[in-house]
Scaffold this motif. Structure first.
Motif, PDB file in Angstrom:
ATOM      1  N   PRO A   1       0.864  -1.210  -0.021  1.00 28.78           N
ATOM      2  CA  PRO A   1       0.061   0.094   0.136  1.00 28.78           C
ATOM      3  C   PRO A   1       1.005   1.326   0.034  1.00 28.78           C
ATOM      4  O   PRO A   1       0.345   2.441  -0.389  1.00 28.78           O
ATOM      5  CB  PRO A   1      -0.830   0.049   1.240  1.00 28.78           C
ATOM      6  CG  PRO A   1      -0.031  -1.007   1.982  1.00 28.78           C
ATOM      7  CD  PRO A   1       0.454  -2.125   1.204  1.00 28.78           C
ATOM      8  N   ARG A   2       2.151   1.017   0.459  1.00 26.59           N
ATOM      9  CA  ARG A   2       3.120   2.320   0.319  1.00 26.59           C
ATOM     10  C   ARG A   2       3.319   2.853  -1.176  1.00 26.59           C
ATOM     11  O   ARG A   2       3.649   4.014  -1.294  1.00 26.59           O
ATOM     12  CB  ARG A   2       4.258   2.034   1.023  1.00 26.59           C
ATOM     13  CG  ARG A   2       4.306   1.793   2.440  1.00 26.59           C
ATOM     14  CD  ARG A   2       5.426   1.553   3.027  1.00 26.59           C
ATOM     15  NE  ARG A   2       5.753   0.100   2.590  1.00 26.59           N
ATOM     16  CZ  ARG A   2       6.921  -0.562   3.108  1.00 26.59           C
ATOM     17  NH1 ARG A   2       7.817   0.216   3.971  1.00 26.59           N
ATOM     18  NH2 ARG A   2       7.288  -1.659   2.675  1.00 26.59           N
ATOM     19  N   PHE A   3       2.937   2.017  -2.059  1.00 24.14           N
ATOM     20  CA  PHE A   3       3.281   2.260  -3.376  1.00 24.14           C
ATOM     21  C   PHE A   3       2.135   1.937  -4.192  1.00 24.14           C
ATOM     22  O   PHE A   3       1.827   0.704  -4.805  1.00 24.14           O
ATOM     23  CB  PHE A   3       4.452   1.384  -3.941  1.00 24.14           C
ATOM     24  CG  PHE A   3       5.632   1.546  -3.209  1.00 24.14           C
ATOM     25  CD1 PHE A   3       6.535   2.777  -3.505  1.00 24.14           C
ATOM     26  CD2 PHE A   3       6.143   0.894  -2.240  1.00 24.14           C
ATOM     27  CE1 PHE A   3       7.529   2.944  -2.742  1.00 24.14           C
ATOM     28  CE2 PHE A   3       7.343   0.960  -1.330  1.00 24.14           C
ATOM     29  CZ  PHE A   3       8.105   2.208  -1.707  1.00 24.14           C
ATOM     30  N   PRO A   4       1.277   2.847  -4.492  1.00 23.22           N
ATOM     31  CA  PRO A   4      -0.087   2.780  -4.923  1.00 23.22           C
ATOM     32  C   PRO A   4      -0.037   2.087  -6.603  1.00 23.22           C
ATOM     33  O   PRO A   4       1.053   2.729  -7.312  1.00 23.22           O
ATOM     34  CB  PRO A   4      -0.848   4.121  -4.958  1.00 23.22           C
ATOM     35  CG  PRO A   4      -0.238   4.607  -3.753  1.00 23.22           C
ATOM     36  CD  PRO A   4       1.238   4.186  -3.769  1.00 23.22           C
TER      37      PRO A   4
ATOM     38  N   GLU B   1      10.839  -6.883  -6.478  1.00 20.05           N
ATOM     39  CA  GLU B   1      12.252  -6.374  -6.615  1.00 20.05           C
ATOM     40  C   GLU B   1      12.333  -5.169  -6.187  1.00 20.05           C
ATOM     41  O   GLU B   1      13.312  -4.567  -5.692  1.00 20.05           O
ATOM     42  CB  GLU B   1      12.859  -6.703  -8.069  1.00 20.05           C
ATOM     43  CG  GLU B   1      14.213  -6.166  -8.202  1.00 20.05           C
ATOM     44  CD  GLU B   1      15.318  -6.974  -7.352  1.00 20.05           C
ATOM     45  OE1 GLU B   1      16.352  -6.189  -7.292  1.00 20.05           O
ATOM     46  OE2 GLU B   1      14.962  -8.034  -6.830  1.00 20.05           O
ATOM     47  N   THR B   2      11.553  -4.232  -6.531  1.00 15.80           N
ATOM     48  CA  THR B   2      11.720  -2.862  -6.271  1.00 15.80           C
ATOM     49  C   THR B   2      11.281  -2.645  -4.690  1.00 15.80           C
ATOM     50  O   THR B   2      12.165  -1.744  -4.315  1.00 15.80           O
ATOM     51  CB  THR B   2      10.506  -1.936  -6.989  1.00 15.80           C
ATOM     52  OG1 THR B   2      10.771  -2.164  -8.532  1.00 15.80           O
ATOM     53  CG2 THR B   2      10.532  -0.224  -6.900  1.00 15.80           C
ATOM     54  N   LEU B   3      10.352  -3.340  -4.466  1.00 20.52           N
ATOM     55  CA  LEU B   3      10.301  -3.285  -2.710  1.00 20.52           C
ATOM     56  C   LEU B   3      11.424  -3.600  -1.881  1.00 20.52           C
ATOM     57  O   LEU B   3      11.726  -3.162  -1.111  1.00 20.52           O
ATOM     58  CB  LEU B   3       8.963  -4.000  -2.344  1.00 20.52           C
ATOM     59  CG  LEU B   3       7.827  -3.654  -2.901  1.00 20.52           C
ATOM     60  CD1 LEU B   3       6.613  -4.667  -2.556  1.00 20.52           C
ATOM     61  CD2 LEU B   3       7.358  -2.190  -2.074  1.00 20.52           C
TER      62      LEU B   3
ATOM     63  N   GLU C   1      10.305   7.987  -3.330  1.00 20.14           N
ATOM     64  CA  GLU C   1       9.943   8.457  -4.704  1.00 20.14           C
ATOM     65  C   GLU C   1      10.436   7.657  -5.808  1.00 20.14           C
ATOM     66  O   GLU C   1       9.661   7.459  -6.900  1.00 20.14           O
ATOM     67  CB  GLU C   1      10.541   9.838  -4.639  1.00 20.14           C
ATOM     68  CG  GLU C   1       9.603  10.852  -3.923  1.00 20.14           C
ATOM     69  CD  GLU C   1      10.078  10.617  -2.423  1.00 20.14           C
ATOM     70  OE1 GLU C   1      11.141  10.285  -2.108  1.00 20.14           O
ATOM     71  OE2 GLU C   1       9.175  11.002  -1.231  1.00 20.14           O
ATOM     72  N   GLU C   2      11.672   7.267  -5.765  1.00 19.83           N
ATOM     73  CA  GLU C   2      12.388   6.766  -6.854  1.00 19.83           C
ATOM     74  C   GLU C   2      11.789   5.218  -7.011  1.00 19.83           C
ATOM     75  O   GLU C   2      11.454   4.580  -8.181  1.00 19.83           O
ATOM     76  CB  GLU C   2      13.813   6.264  -6.504  1.00 19.83           C
ATOM     77  CG  GLU C   2      14.767   7.746  -6.627  1.00 19.83           C
ATOM     78  CD  GLU C   2      16.247   7.422  -6.013  1.00 19.83           C
ATOM     79  OE1 GLU C   2      17.127   8.472  -6.355  1.00 19.83           O
ATOM     80  OE2 GLU C   2      16.132   6.412  -5.390  1.00 19.83           O
ATOM     81  N   ALA C   3      11.335   4.561  -5.975  1.00 20.20           N
ATOM     82  CA  ALA C   3      10.555   3.191  -5.946  1.00 20.20           C
ATOM     83  C   ALA C   3       9.280   3.410  -6.697  1.00 20.20           C
ATOM     84  O   ALA C   3       8.913   2.660  -7.479  1.00 20.20           O
ATOM     85  CB  ALA C   3      10.640   2.526  -4.748  1.00 20.20           C
ATOM     86  N   GLN C   4       8.538   4.475  -6.327  1.00 25.01           N
ATOM     87  CA  GLN C   4       7.285   4.804  -6.916  1.00 25.01           C
ATOM     88  C   GLN C   4       7.432   4.870  -8.366  1.00 25.01           C
ATOM     89  O   GLN C   4       6.697   4.328  -9.285  1.00 25.01           O
ATOM     90  CB  GLN C   4       6.555   5.983  -6.413  1.00 25.01           C
ATOM     91  CG  GLN C   4       5.051   5.959  -6.739  1.00 25.01           C
ATOM     92  CD  GLN C   4       4.430   5.078  -6.557  1.00 25.01           C
ATOM     93  OE1 GLN C   4       4.129   4.736  -5.145  1.00 25.01           O
ATOM     94  NE2 GLN C   4       3.417   4.231  -7.313  1.00 25.01           N
TER      95      GLN C   4
END
Length: 355
Positions: A251-254, A275-277, A288-291
């Motif tokens: 949920p941190r990355f909609p 992998e991004t998480l 921000e970069e992960a999103q």
């Protein structure tokens, strides 16, 4: 395929049913300026001049998907569509487009009579500019409270689109939205969308108070659609359950839900999110970069599927009605089939009532 017969050549019971259909969607046809209150959903890369003109020429209402077009490109697309049809059609503009105001003016200069504002709550300034320029404004509403707000803002018609639709979708099914919204909105025409592939289904919503219906998936696989043959073949092979929404792992990355056919791309997206998480938790990426990493995964994926025919790693957006796409048909045949089904359903109702 047989075509729908003119109403005056139909048997008396079918003539009565056709008159009833014309009555049921008369508000929609009057608003659109069309023979049938059937809109083509605006689909990026698909809803361009050829498909839009074919829908309008067949008595429906085609809608250009502006998407990320520049004002210059939209101007050319409108002119090219006008060269193919003299019938009414609309233009769908994304409210988040950085040049929204300029795009509205392009539509007005070209004499476009209907502007559809999608992708969020439309700015009041855009609604006013469109109406002041003589166009009718259509907006999407996923809830009754927003429908009432949009009417107060001045929109001339609404589309309520259920989660069964293809592409970006909300969380609520059309059957629920129709019950929530249709009994309470009489001020403007309301068109239903999401999972519709048959004329008898359209009749059901008209009887609940809808003014017409919007279809996307069936038209995406039409003969006049410029979509790649492999894209259309994927539709024909698919079942309703194959059209699923994208999954959000954290949920941190909609992740904005997008409904499309399950393929290697959708599986790879889950792996990409995981992998991004992992990289975020290892402090290799900022939040921000992960999103951005997650959001950029699908960049260009719809074009790869629609234009290049990459139905394995591209985004094959489709609604759950894809299970009812059995063959590639001309738009005219699709619309005539929908009308026949609607008239047939109404004739059966009349027979049950002894009319």
């Amino acid at each position: 395929m047989t075509t729908a017969a003119p109403s005056d050549t139909l048997a008396p019971d079918m003539q009565a049913a056709r008159r009833e259909l014309d009555r049921l969607w008369s508000r929609g046809t009057a608003f659109l300026g069309t023979e049938y209150a059937i809109l083509g959903g605006a689909m990026s890369w698909v809803s361009e001049r050829n498909l839009v003109a074919a829908i309008s020429n067949a008595g429906g209402f085609g809608v250009i998907a502006c998407g990320a077009m520049t004002p210059e490109l939209l101007e050319k697309e409108i002119a090219a569509t006008q060269a193919l049809t003299s019938k009414p059609f609309g233009v769908n503009l994304i409210t988040m487009h950085p040049q929204l105001d300029e795009l509205v003016q392009v539509c007005l200069r070209a004499g476009v009579g209907h502007i559809v504002l999608a992708g969020g709550i439309p700015p009041s300034a855009a609604i006013r500019a469109a109406k002041d320029g003589g166009a009718k404004v259509v907006a999407f509403s996923p809830a009754l409270v927003l429908a009432k707000r949009l009417i107060r803002m001045g929109v001339d018609a609404l589309v309520i689109e259920g989660a069964e639709a293809g592409g970006h979708v909300g969380p609520v099914s059309l059957t629920v939205l129709a019950q929530e919204i249709l009994p309470h909105i009489q001020d403007v025409p309301v068109f239903v969308a999401g999972g519709i592939a048959r004329g008898d289904a359209i009749v059901g919503f008209l009887e609940q108070g809808a003014s017409g219906a919007q279809l996307g998936t069936r038209f995406a696989a039409a003969e006049e659609s410029i979509a790649h043959p492999r894209f259309k073949e994927a539709f024909i092979r698919a079942a309703a359950r194959d059209a699923t929404t994208s999954v959000q792992l954290d949920p941190r990355f909609p992740v904005i839900p997008v409904r499309g056919l399950v393929n290697e791309g959708s599986k790879n997206f889950l792996a990409h999110q995981a992998e991004t998480l992992r990289r975020f938790q290892a402090e290799e990426l900022t939040k921000e970069e992960a999103q951005l990493e997650i959001e950029h995964f699908w960049a260009g994926a719809l074009r790869r599927a629609v234009i290049d025919g990459d139905v394995e790693t591209g985004s094959v957006m489709a609604g759950q009605s894809v299970g009812m796409v059995k063959t590639i048909q001309p738009v005219k045949d699709i619309i005539e089939e929908l009308v026949r089904q609607a008239v047939g359903a109404l004739a059966q109702r009349g027979a049950r009532r002894g009319e």
